[in-house]
Structure formats: structure tokens, C-alpha cells
Scaffold this motif. Structure first.
Motif, mmCIF file in Angstrom:
data_model
loop_
_atom_site.group_PDB
_atom_site.id
_atom_site.type_symbol
_atom_site.label_atom_id
_atom_site.label_comp_id
_atom_site.label_asym_id
_atom_site.label_seq_id
_atom_site.Cartn_x
_atom_site.Cartn_y
_atom_site.Cartn_z
ATOM 1 N N ASN A 99 -67.597 15.134 -51.083
ATOM 2 C CA ASN A 99 -67.827 14.720 -49.696
ATOM 3 C C ASN A 99 -67.792 13.207 -49.520
ATOM 4 O O ASN A 99 -67.708 12.719 -48.400
ATOM 5 C CB ASN A 99 -69.192 15.235 -49.206
ATOM 6 C CG ASN A 99 -69.130 16.698 -48.825
ATOM 7 O OD1 ASN A 99 -68.074 17.194 -48.445
ATOM 8 N ND2 ASN A 99 -70.253 17.383 -48.936
ATOM 9 N N CYS A 129 -66.969 7.259 -35.857
ATOM 10 C CA CYS A 129 -67.588 8.387 -36.547
ATOM 11 C C CYS A 129 -66.521 9.346 -37.074
ATOM 12 O O CYS A 129 -66.764 10.536 -37.259
ATOM 13 C CB CYS A 129 -68.542 9.113 -35.580
ATOM 14 S SG CYS A 129 -69.639 10.302 -36.373
ATOM 15 N N ASN A 130 -65.327 8.835 -37.315
ATOM 16 C CA ASN A 130 -64.251 9.659 -37.851
ATOM 17 C C ASN A 130 -64.485 9.929 -39.326
ATOM 18 O O ASN A 130 -65.006 9.080 -40.047
ATOM 19 C CB ASN A 130 -62.903 8.969 -37.656
ATOM 20 C CG ASN A 130 -62.576 8.760 -36.195
ATOM 21 O OD1 ASN A 130 -62.614 9.707 -35.409
ATOM 22 N ND2 ASN A 130 -62.284 7.517 -35.819
ATOM 23 N N ARG A 131 -64.064 11.101 -39.778
ATOM 24 C CA ARG A 131 -64.331 11.490 -41.169
ATOM 25 C C ARG A 131 -63.527 10.649 -42.146
ATOM 26 O O ARG A 131 -64.026 10.222 -43.186
ATOM 27 C CB ARG A 131 -64.018 12.972 -41.374
ATOM 28 C CG ARG A 131 -64.339 13.468 -42.784
ATOM 29 C CD ARG A 131 -64.219 14.982 -42.879
ATOM 30 N NE ARG A 131 -64.580 15.436 -44.213
ATOM 31 C CZ ARG A 131 -63.692 15.661 -45.179
ATOM 32 N NH1 ARG A 131 -62.402 15.483 -44.935
ATOM 33 N NH2 ARG A 131 -64.089 16.072 -46.368
ATOM 34 N N SER A 165 -64.111 8.279 -47.746
ATOM 35 C CA SER A 165 -64.942 9.040 -46.820
ATOM 36 C C SER A 165 -65.775 8.126 -45.922
ATOM 37 O O SER A 165 -66.095 6.983 -46.264
ATOM 38 C CB SER A 165 -65.872 9.961 -47.622
ATOM 39 O OG SER A 165 -66.932 10.436 -46.836
ATOM 40 N N CYS A 171 -73.630 11.210 -37.414
ATOM 41 C CA CYS A 171 -72.325 11.295 -38.069
ATOM 42 C C CYS A 171 -72.418 12.053 -39.395
ATOM 43 O O CYS A 171 -71.496 12.791 -39.761
ATOM 44 C CB CYS A 171 -71.766 9.897 -38.301
ATOM 45 S SG CYS A 171 -71.288 9.043 -36.781
ATOM 46 N N TRP A 217 -70.280 15.737 -40.175
ATOM 47 C CA TRP A 217 -69.309 15.957 -41.242
ATOM 48 C C TRP A 217 -69.924 16.502 -42.516
ATOM 49 O O TRP A 217 -69.247 16.603 -43.544
ATOM 50 C CB TRP A 217 -68.576 14.640 -41.556
ATOM 51 C CG TRP A 217 -67.795 14.119 -40.391
ATOM 52 C CD1 TRP A 217 -68.051 13.002 -39.667
ATOM 53 C CD2 TRP A 217 -66.639 14.724 -39.801
ATOM 54 N NE1 TRP A 217 -67.140 12.839 -38.669
ATOM 55 C CE2 TRP A 217 -66.240 13.891 -38.722
ATOM 56 C CE3 TRP A 217 -65.897 15.878 -40.077
ATOM 57 C CZ2 TRP A 217 -65.143 14.187 -37.927
ATOM 58 C CZ3 TRP A 217 -64.804 16.173 -39.285
ATOM 59 C CH2 TRP A 217 -64.436 15.334 -38.221
ATOM 60 N N LEU A 225 -72.223 15.237 -44.538
ATOM 61 C CA LEU A 225 -72.389 14.252 -45.608
ATOM 62 C C LEU A 225 -73.816 14.274 -46.129
ATOM 63 O O LEU A 225 -74.763 14.260 -45.345
ATOM 64 C CB LEU A 225 -72.041 12.849 -45.088
ATOM 65 C CG LEU A 225 -70.634 12.678 -44.514
ATOM 66 C CD1 LEU A 225 -70.459 11.272 -43.952
ATOM 67 C CD2 LEU A 225 -69.577 12.953 -45.581
#
Length: 669
Positions: free
Chosen positions: A48, A205-207, A263, A277, A281, A283
Motif C-alpha cells: 500500500n 488526495c489522489n492515490r 503511493s 485520505c 485509499w 492506507l
């Protein structure tokens, strides 16, 4: 050992990495860490947060090959422009949190020349290497917030100097407004093994990042002087709005670079909601918390539990370093002063710089009259600042004329006096500005004095084998080649017009590959005044031989350059430290001046990785100079014609011996 299966982004054209034989940068040692993961569960726990290619985990097997043993990796943070004490404390806070993760790799502090007291001491405590960088000139269109936007534009021009640090194969650049919470070594090593040009982290906040959208607050680059040489003219010629910065530029200029994705966990933006965030995703850890945008960590409060932990660590570190920088203490002298809000915002602490002088012990040996005059010399703020500076710029340049109000030698004067000759000065203080064919940061350097001790050895071939040979004063070598060598890269001498003219004439008589450059000492007003007069003559001669159209691009053909006042401060500061802040001296002179040989050693320590000294020690049975008449009897007494009350040669020799014991340089025998 099983090799990992690695996939590279197929949508981006691959760009080969720069060669490893490219010219090297500043004096920096490298400690490499090999990575071997032998537990499959450990690998699965990293999927991740590990860098990915095309959305898949970079590592797809249980056993990972180690990083190549010759791969050089470093982290870099920038403190550029006109930094305040508060900005320096933020810089130190980010570095200290990075060091607390346990990384042993090199950390670079990329700086503009500054006079922040004790910053060098702080960076040495954090085992951080200092790299001074000049301006990259450029213009931008004004925007609604012109002042702030121009600062951002200028700052971005500075930080792109990271591409010049070619002593490393890979560098992870980090902003100063972030908290690193997990060792990033394995992240960088995995990217380095993949062989792509850049490591990119996502925006917002994009992966993961994509080809056109990534954040350069955590950004891996492959240093390359060729790449930098193409980037800077592109920047200088562009018509950019002042508000945009390096992130937008590199997205355009580096659009075709090969890259590896990392990531979001390695660059979680606090303004997006750190915990939100992570939940979005899935995390499990926040490896880097970044206060990007307008949300900055100082004076900030948050209800986000993940951000709160990182924020508490960052603010505590910032306060510690702010206190350290804002309360200078020199040689156990206690300083009492009030810390005002203005001082904490970065203003110079005048009470600290004007503290009472300590009283010399009159009964101690070597304490000489006029000690208070020498003490005042040692107590000057610029001298104290130089002592704690990790390194100082060597060449007086156009950049320094524009950024420094006064030239602070023994008789300070306004830097504006250099304006009539500014086009004759090098553009910046890097050695490449004066010495295009030489090394920017040389591997091995010999400083060759004129001491009679050279007569006992045949060091000539060993001296000539160094990358750079620096000789204080313009002294004879003919007839002594087997003892002192034949090569000279740099001559340092006191500014005398006739000597400068003779030096230039002699260099023109040599083949191009054997020509040296001349550096003029800056401590004496007589030396600098002679340099002024000589530059005026060169300028007049150059203008008369140019057409009217060519006069606009006037560049002096001279190979003579002035050293910075900071070199003098650094040399004087070392003498002050060795003489009880001026209490001890061999004569009654109220002035103490480092010799040309001592200044040569200081310069070599700024531009060389490994420094060796020859002929800078005395021998009671040899003549004072190796080309002098032999002594009738063995004696330590200095001949009257060579005795100079402003210098203390024996004390300088003691300093060389101490530096030899400390490993800072080598004195061959």
C-alpha cells in the motif's frame, strides 16, 4: 538471490540516466545502505505504500536484490533566497525529523549564502552537508500578489539547482514544511533499482500521480549537468506568471522523462485531510505528512489525529531549533538578552552580537598587549558566523554584489563600489564561473607552500598527481620540479598591480592546458584597491578593442579573481579559536591576519574532498623557503626579512597538525 519483477510505465518515453563519469559537485561523502527483504509477509505489508508502476506493486517477489554497491543516494532540502532565522528553524526541523527515522544516507542542505549564526553548528549536529548555490536569473509576469509570487518564482529557480548535485546518482528532494515519519531509504532504493529518471508522488488526495499531475514536495530526481544546462535557458527565456513555480515547470519540461510512481502515503497533504485520505485509499501508515498549499505548520492546530502527531513533532523540533539559532553562545560566554517577537521572526539578534568581551588572563603565557583590539576583531558578527558555517563561497561574484550590502574586510566598504566592474566579475561564486575546464569540487587537492621542509623529500610526482594544485603566492618551481612538482591550477597572492600583470603575462605564454587562475586575497584594503585598479585597466583595454555592438556583452579576458570576504572571515575565525579569541599573540600588534598559505588551505577545504599539504610546516635545519640559502645552524628562529608581526606561522602550523589528527586534511611525510 531472486530478482524482483519490475514494471515501468509504458505511457512515458524512457530517458536514459546520466553517466556516472560526469563532473562531480561539492565535497560530500556517501554512505550506502543495502536492502534485503527475506520475509514474504513484510513485503505484502508494504504494497500500500511502496512505489508502483502502472498501478501495481513495484515488488512482486518475496526476496529483493540489494541496491548496487556503487549507487550514491542522498536527500536534499533547500534554504534559499534570503532566509530568516524562523525559516532556518523550519529547515532544521524537517531535517531532524528525517534523521530521527534512522536513515544513514547523506542529507544535503542546499543554501544561498547567508549569515545566520550557528546554522552551521546545527547542521553539523544533524550530520548534514551544506551546498551553496547561486541564483538562476529569470523574469516573470506580475500577478495580483506580486511580492509573494516573485518570491515563489525566485525560490523555484534556486531549488532546481538540485540537478547540479552530480556527485549522487539519485536524490530525493523534500520540502521544508513536511514531517517524515518512516525511513524513506527503501522507497528510494527501490526506485533507484528500477532505473527511471524521476520518482513522483501524487497531488491532492489522489492515490498515485499521473504523467501531468504530481507534487514536487517529495520528488526523486536524477542529477545531470546536461539536463540542467538545457533547463536553465528554457526557464530564463520563458514568459511565466510569477505565481507558478518549479512544480509546473518540471511538469512541462520533464514531460518525457521516465518515472516511477510512489503511493500517496509518501506525500499526504494536510490540507486535504490526512486521516480522510488514508481511509479513502486504505492506507495503514502516514510516512510523510506535508503541509502544502496555504496550510502551514507554524501556529497551526488540528483535530485530525494523524496530522496532530506529525504536527506536534514538527512544532517541537522547530521550537528547539529556533531557540538554538536565536541564542548564540560563543566559547562559554553567557549571553543575556530578551527574545522579542521580531527576533523570533528572523531579525538579527543585536544584543547577542554586541555582547561584552571576555577578559583575558593577563598572567597566562602568550597573552600579548593590545588583546582588546584583537578581541574586537574576533567578536565581529561576520567572523563568528563564519566559524559555524559549514562552508563559504570562494569567488566574489555579481550575485554577491547584488545580495550583499557591504564588503566586510579589515576596512569594510559598500559593495556598490564593484558596480563599475560588475560585468568583469564571475556570474556566481562557483569555481566553474572562473575555471570552466576545472573541477567544481575536486577529488584530491594539493596545497603547496614554500616551506624549507620540502627540500627533504621528493614529492614532485605525488603533487602533480592531484586533481588540483593550489600554490600560495607566485613562487619559483624551476629547478625544484622533483621536490615541488610542475603543475599549478590556482595561485593565491596578495593584490599588487604589477604582480597581477606579470601573472597574466606568464599565463598567456603557457599552453592553454597548463594555465592557472589567480585569486587575490581580500582581507587588506590595499589588496582590494589594487584589484580595483587592475580591473579598471583591463576594462579600459577590453573596451578599446571591442566594437560598439560588442561592448554590451563585455566579459573580461582576465584570469585573476577576487576571493570573498567570507573566505577571510573563515580563516580569521579559525585563528581566533586557536588564540583564545585573540588573547594570545606573538607580537604587540592589534591586528591578526591569516597568512596567504593559511587562506589557501581554507579555500582548498571549500572546493576539495581530500586535501594534502606540502611545504606548510617548518624545519629548524632547513631554510625558511625551499629556494632560499641553507642555514648555517639549526634554529627555529624566523629570519628577520621573513618575520611578519601580523602573521603567526607557528600557530598556523599547530592548526594544520590538529586538522591532520582530526582527519580534515593530510600532511604527508
Amino acid at each position: 538471490m531472486i530478482k524482483p519483477t519490475i514494471e515501468r510505465p509504458s505511457s512515458v518515453a524512457s530517458v536514459s540516466s546520466p553517466c556516472r563519469s560526469c563532473s562531480r559537485g561539492p565535497l560530500l561523502a556517501v554512505l550506502l545502505i543495502s536492502l534485503v527483504v527475506t520475509n514474504a509477509e513484510e513485503v505484502s505489508n508494504l504494497t500500500n505504500v511502496w512505489p508502483t508502476a502502472n498501478g501495481r506493486p513495484l515488488i512482486t517477489t518475496a526476496v529483493v536484490s540489494s541496491t548496487p554497491s556503487n549507487l550514491r543516494i542522498a536527500y536534499c532540502l533547500a534554504l534559499v533566497g534570503a532566509p530568516t532565522v524562523a525559516m532556518a528553524a523550519q529547515h532544521l526541523a524537517a531535517i531532524s525529523l528525517l534523521r530521527q527515522t534512522g536513515t544513514k544516507k547523506d542529507v544535503l542542505s542546499m543554501q544561498s549564502p547567508n549569515s545566520i549564526l550557528r546554522l552551521g553548528d546545527a547542521l553539523r549536529t544533524l550530520d548534514t552537508k551544506v551546498v551553496f548555490v547561486p541564483h538562476v536569473e529569470g523574469k516573470c509576469r506580475t500577478s495580483s500578489s506580486a511580492e509573494q509570487s516573485r518570491f515563489r518564482f525566485s525560490f523555484s529557480f534556486h531549488i532546481l539547482r538540485v540537478y547540479e548535485q552530480t556527485q549522487y546518482d539519485k536524490i530525493l528532494y523534500l520540502d521544508g514544511d513536511l514531517a517524515v515519519r518512516t525511513p524513506p531509504d527503501r522507497l528510494v532504493e527501490a526506485w533507484a533499482r528500477q532505473g527511471t529518471t524521476e520518482l513522483r508522488t501524487p497531488t491532492g488526495c489522489n492515490r498515485v500521480p499521473d504523467q501531468k499531475h504530481y507534487n514536487t514536495g517529495v520528488w526523486g530526481i536524477t542529477p545531470s549537468r546536461d539536463y540542467a544546462a538545457r533547463l536553465y535557458p528554457w526557464l530564463a527565456a520563458g514568459k511565466f506568471p510569477c505565481g507558478i513555480g518549479s512544480q509546473t515547470w518540471v511538469e512541462f519540461f520533464g514531460a518525457n522523462n521516465s518515472w516511477t510512481r510512489a503511493s500517496l502515503a509518501w506525500n499526504l497533504k494536510a490540507d486535504q485531510g490526512t486521516s480522510r485520505c488514508m481511509r479513502k485509499w486504505g492506507l495503514r501508515e502516514a510516512h510523510v505528512v506535508h503541509w502544502s498549499g496555504n496550510r502551514k505548520p507554524l501556529g497551526l492546530r488540528t483535530a485530525d489525529p494523524v496530522e496532530a502527531r506529525a504536527l506536534a513533532a514538527y512544532q517541537a523540533a522547530h521550537l528547539r531549533w529556533l531557540t538554538f539559532l536565536d541564542a548564540p553562545a560563543v566559547d562559554n560566554i553567557r549571553i543575556w538578552h530578551n527574545r522579542t517577537h521580531t527576533q523570533r521572526s528572523g531579525a538579527t539578534n543585536q544584543s547577542a552580537l554586541s555582547m561584552p568581551l571576555p577578559r583575558c588572563n593577563a598572567s597566562a603565557p602568550d597573552v600579548a598587549p593590545k588583546a582588546s583590539m584583537r578581541q574586537r576583531l574576533c567578536a565581529k558578527p561576520e567572523v563568528r558566523a563564519a566559524l559555524s558555517a559549514a562552508s563559504v563561497p570562494v569567488l566574489w561574484s555579481r550575485d554577491l554584489v547584488r545580495s550583499q550590502k557591504r564588503f566586510m574586510n579589515e576596512k569594510p566598504f559598500a559593495a556598490s563600489k564593484f558596480e563599475p566592474f560588475i560585468e568583469q566579475l564571475p556570474r556566481n561564486s562557483l569555481m566553474s564561473s572562473a575555471w570552466p575546464d576545472g573541477c567544481e569540487m575536486c577529488d584530491t587537492c594539493a596545497v603547496v607552500g614554500a616551506g624549507g621542509s620540502l627540500r627533504k623529500f621528493e614529492h614532485g610526482a605525488q603533487i602533480d598527481g592531484h586533481s588540483l594544485v593550489l600554490r600560495p603566492n607566485w613562487i619559483i618551481t624551476k629547478g625544484y620540479e622533483n621536490k615541488v612538482g610542475t603543475r599549478t591550477s590556482i595561485n593565491l597572492f596578495f593584490g599588487v598591480e604589477g604582480m597581477m600583470e606579470q601573472f597574466e603575462k606568464h599565463q598567456r605564454s603557457l599552453p592553454e592546458e597548463r594555465r592557472a587562475i589567480g585569486l587575490i586575497t581580500s582581507n587588506s584594503d590595499r589588496s582590494v584597491a589594487s584589484f580595483f585598479r587592475y580591473m579598471h585597466r583591463v576594462r579600459k583595454s577590453t573596451v578599446l578593442n571591442k566594437t560598439a555592438t560588442a561592448a554590451e556583452t563585455l566579459v573580461t579576458p582576465s584570469r585573476v579573481f577576487l576571493t570573498t570576504d567570507a573566505v577571510y572571515h573563515k580563516a580569521l575565525a579559525e585563528l581566533c579559536r586557536a588564540t583564545g579569541e585573540g588573547c594570545m599573540w606573538q607580537r604587540t600588534s592589534g591586528t591578526m591576519r591569516p597568512s596567504t598559505g593559511f587562506i589557501s588551505v581554507i579555500i582548498a577545504l571549500q572546493i576539495c574532498r581530500n586535501v594534502s599539504l606540502f611545504g606548510l610546516t617548518d624545519d629548524p635545519c632547513q631554510p625558511f623557503h625551499y629556494y632560499g640559502e641553507p642555514k648555517a645552524t639549526c634554529t627555529k628562529a624566523i629570519p628577520t626579512k621573513n618575520d611578519e608581526p601580523l602573521h603567526w606561522f607557528e600557530k598556523e602550523h599547530e592548526i594544520y597538525a590538529r586538522w591532520h589528527r582530526e582527519g580534515r586534511l593530510t600532511v604527508p611525510t
